[in-house]
Design a protein around this motif. Structure first.
Motif: not given
Length: 477
Positions: A180-203
């Motif tokens: 993918n073009d961003r790291a994180g796998g399913l944390l980034t692209y599989g789990i919606p933001g209402f469960k896991l906001e993406k800045d949490v992963v990107m940090n």
């Protein structure tokens, strides 16, 4: 003194962080739970009974020292609580958000068994680490020494990132290769933001980058670079690709337009949340707006699809599952959240065929639970004559994931796999049939929980360090 601050479960009732009103939250992708305030987190942590045998600890895949950081939180020693939490968990703020605590730590809380309501472990775990980020306690990775050895990690999901963290802290040079073009796998692209906001992963990704981890993104192993080239470049390799091959429907009409895979649907939605241009979202293929949506499946991925469709403005959202509510694999908490937001669950129902192209309706077979299968769960069986039509403009299939054939894709037939197609790896060692090559997470376990991938990644990181130190290299060579 410390003891007086604890054991308050008799006089203090269980409370969870406030949920935003369903009528409001169902229109955005922000997390639905509010943060604990300092006072409330301290109060709830003080309910812990400080068991002599803490089942929350033993039933956590990471064996987090939960009673210890609950006591420290109750005493107002939050910086220390964070250090204890971080010592066993690479991503406590992520686990606090998405772990099924009701099946793991909280589900085994002793005071829950006594009828007083579990300690809200997940919410406090999230609070501790969010506070640590806000107050600058989360420090960049700074190894005491830098080593010359390097490790290549294939896959930037939770398992790969957890291993990267362990290895980099030991001074090892780490390169993560991800498709993918961003790291994180399913944390980034599989789990919606209402469960896991993406800045949490990107940090966390940025923390690894700032600590010296190199990320090679948009890189398909076997196409853009060969597996042998990665092995030749590094002293050890870790495979952490996850499982992305979707179980396919075989019912008549299943190839019609408007029938899409859950992973494609969720990835498109998450890309939109990053502000990306997504052609298949814009043309309506992966967009539920104004459509009658039918989600097929009963796991957490199905719940993510249901709740995403609601937020995209679907006219109706129904979820078909072939077993009943008590036997579904997904979190009961997520089902409740989905129902609050307007989803309808059609239990004991399975698709039998699809009409129209694009799809316009689904033929549904009503089911009942019969004799237990090999796993002990009751097997669904069709009810004679129990067939009806369910209208749908968008059908999302969330039937689970299977491993891709990596030995074939990578031209590495000597990489041994199981009869299920997962990679064979030693229990605890994570070593594969290839010298210096390790594997973790779903590509070994099959589709599983994020917390298990984190545990695997941490264990594998330690094993790879032993290998690089020479403790196991001679045997491998």
């Amino acid at each position: 003194m410390a003891k007086q601050r604890m054991l308050k479960f008799v006089g203090t009732a269980k409370e969870t962080p406030e949920k935003r009103d369903a009528a409001v939250r169902s229109h955005d992708f922000d997390e639905i739970y509010r943060e604990f305030a300092d006072q409330k987190a301290t109060e709830q942590a003080s309910r812990c009974s400080q068991c002599g045998v803490p089942y929350c600890h033993s039933n956590c895949p990471l064996h987090n020292n939960i009673p210890d950081w609950l006591r420290l939180t109750a005493e107002g020693r939050l910086a220390e609580a964070y250090e204890v939490s971080q010592a066993t968990n690479t991503f406590p703020e992520i686990c606090g958000r998405i772990c099924p605590q009701d099946r793991l730590c909280e589900g085994n809380c002793v005071i829950e068994q006594s009828g007083h309501g579990t300690v809200t472990i997940g919410a406090i775990e999230k609070y501790i680490t969010d506070t640590a980020w806000d107050r600058g306690w989360v420090k960049p990775i700074k190894p005491a020494i830098d080593r010359t050895e390097s490790v290549g990690i294939i896959g930037g999901g939770p398992g790969g990132l957890a291993a990267a963290d362990v290895l980099r802290r030991a001074g090892v040079q780490v390169t993560v290769y991800d498709r993918n073009d961003r790291a994180g796998g399913l944390l980034t692209y599989g789990i919606p933001g209402f469960k896991l906001e993406k800045d949490v992963v990107m940090n966390r990704v940025k923390q690894l980058e700032d600590g010296g981890v190199e990320f090679v993104l948009s890189c398909n192993v076997g196409t853009d670079i060969s597996f042998d080239a990665i092995r030749g470049k590094h002293d050890a390799v870790l495979i952490a690709t996850g499982v992305y091959k979707t179980r396919a429907l075989t019912d008549p009409g299943c190839d019609a337009k408007g029938i899409v895979r859950a992973i494609d649907y969720l990835t498109a939605s998450n890309r939109k949340s990053f502000g990306d241009e997504v052609a298949e979202f814009e043309d309506g293929t992966l967009n539920a707006e104004g459509k009658r949506v039918l989600v097929i499946g009963g796991g957490d991925t199905a719940m993510d699809c249901v709740r995403t469709a609601i937020r995209q403005g679907a006219t109706s959202v129904k979820c078909l599952y072939r077993r009943d509510r008590a036997n579904m694999p997904g979190s009961q908490r997520e089902v409740t959240n989905a129902e609050e937001e307007g989803a309808e669950f059609v239990w004991l129902s399975a698709p039998k065929g699809f009409s129209g192209n694009p799809v316009s309706s689904v033929t549904v077979q009503k089911m009942r639970l019969g004799a237990p299968d090999a796993s002990g769960r009751q097997s669904p069986e069709p009810i004679e004559g129990g067939i009806y039509e369910e209208e749908a403009d968008l059908v999302i299939t969330a039937l689970g994931f299977e491993p891709e054939n990596l030995p074939e894709q990578w031209g590495t037939e000597e990489l041994e796999t199981t009869r299920w197609g997962t990679i064979k790896a030693g229990f605890g060692t994570h070593a594969t049939s290839l010298p210096g090559v390790y594997a973790v997470g779903d590509i070994v376990r099959g589709a599983s929980l994020v917390v298990w991938a984190i545990r695997d990644g941490r264990e594998a990181g330690e094993q790879i360090i032993r290998f690089l130190d020479g403790a196991e290299r001679v045997a491998a060579e």
